[in-house]
Design an enzyme around this catalytic site. Sequence first.
Site, short mmCIF file in Angstrom:
data_model
loop_
_atom_site.label_atom_id
_atom_site.label_comp_id
_atom_site.label_asym_id
_atom_site.label_seq_id
_atom_site.Cartn_x
_atom_site.Cartn_y
_atom_site.Cartn_z
CG ASP A 46 5.59 -8.17 10.85
OD1 ASP A 46 5.66 -6.61 10.83
OD2 ASP A 46 5.71 -8.71 11.52
CG ASN A 94 -2.72 -3.69 10.57
OD1 ASN A 94 -2.25 -3.74 9.72
ND2 ASN A 94 -1.91 -3.87 12.10
C1 FPP Z 1 4.41 -3.68 9.79
O1 FPP Z 1 5.04 -3.73 10.74
C2 FPP Z 1 3.77 -2.98 8.23
C3 FPP Z 1 2.28 -2.99 7.93
C4 FPP Z 1 1.68 -3.08 9.23
C5 FPP Z 1 1.86 -2.00 7.20
C6 FPP Z 1 2.89 -2.12 5.79
C7 FPP Z 1 2.45 -0.50 5.24
C8 FPP Z 1 3.57 -0.27 4.17
C9 FPP Z 1 5.10 -0.67 3.99
C10 FPP Z 1 3.14 1.06 3.52
C11 FPP Z 1 3.04 1.02 1.95
C12 FPP Z 1 1.77 0.08 1.60
C13 FPP Z 1 2.43 -0.75 0.91
C14 FPP Z 1 1.21 -1.61 -0.45
C15 FPP Z 1 2.59 0.88 -1.04
P1 FPP Z 1 5.10 -3.42 11.63
O2 FPP Z 1 4.36 -1.99 12.02
O3 FPP Z 1 3.58 -4.34 12.41
O4 FPP Z 1 6.07 -3.48 12.47
P2 FPP Z 1 6.52 -3.79 13.67
O5 FPP Z 1 6.11 -5.66 14.12
O6 FPP Z 1 8.23 -4.30 13.98
O7 FPP Z 1 5.60 -3.17 14.85
#
Ligand code: FPP
Length: 281
Positions: A46, A94
């Site tokens: 996250d 998501n």
């Molecule tokens: C959460 O951060 C992250 C995600 C929903 C996506 C995770 C994906 C990756 C790291 C990309 C690559 C994955 C792999 C397995 C290669 P957020 O967007 O919710 O952050 P925030 O809470 O700060 O808005």
Amino acid sequence: MLNNKLNKNLRVASSHPLGAMTAEEAYLWEKLDLTRLPRHVAVIMDGNGRWAQKRHLPRIAGHRAGTQSARITIETCARLKVEALTLYAFSVENWRRPKSEIDFLMALLREYLRKEMPLLQKNNIRMRFLGRIDELPAGVQNDVRDAMEKTAGNKGMELCVALNYGGRAEIVDAMNAILSERNGHGTSPKITEEQLSRHLYTEGLPDPDLLIRTSGEMRVSNFLLWQIAYAEIFVTETLWPDFNRARLLEALLEYQKRERRYGGIGEGEPSDEKPARAAGH
Ligand code: FPP
């Protein structure tokens, strides 16, 4: 804490399992007990959006930076001979995000699978995907199948990517799988924990011993609800794109400080009696 005078960028070259290390990593490594590592590590990655926002960049820049942390975590866990690593890449919730961000995340995953295949093969990693994969765009499904096929013969760490994943959806899917198996068969109406476990997406994997969540939120966000029943939870304020090898080693060290009791009493605590009942009864 690490002595501030220590040069964090000093590289310790060796034939070390982790390859070249910074002085900070070497310091943490020294304290790690390699005989007491978690068998299965699960990660809620996250904070990508916040990382980008802090830099006045679009959210997708945070996701791209997050792939670097994924790479480091995957390679380090594989080299430490952790049996399984599960990364929460995309939840059933998501889909509520803007279409452009969803499209970017799907494209990023496809690009990642293509680009990182040599790293996965080199580290003998077998890939698996947890979630309602059949609901994903056809191209993503193809790449997912392809990655599983290409790595199916690898005997090292199992890398599970939770994709279109929800913990409640997983339990519902398991229940429906059990019901459809039973159709027309006069089997017992009682469902056991063991039977339910066998129908989860994680069938055959040990339950996570350690759940890491980056960026400070104290929630489990519908992740591996059944499987984390006894997991040690490590929450760090570090945002996912800043989660590097030293931060991972810190999480493993913190895990080794915890006393795991599974509802019983501590190992050091005196008791002449046998347990009243077997676990889970
Ligand atoms: C959460 O951060 C992250 C995600 C929903 C996506 C995770 C994906 C990756 C790291 C990309 C690559 C994955 C792999 C397995 C290669 P957020 O967007 O919710 O952050 P925030 O809470 O700060 O808005």
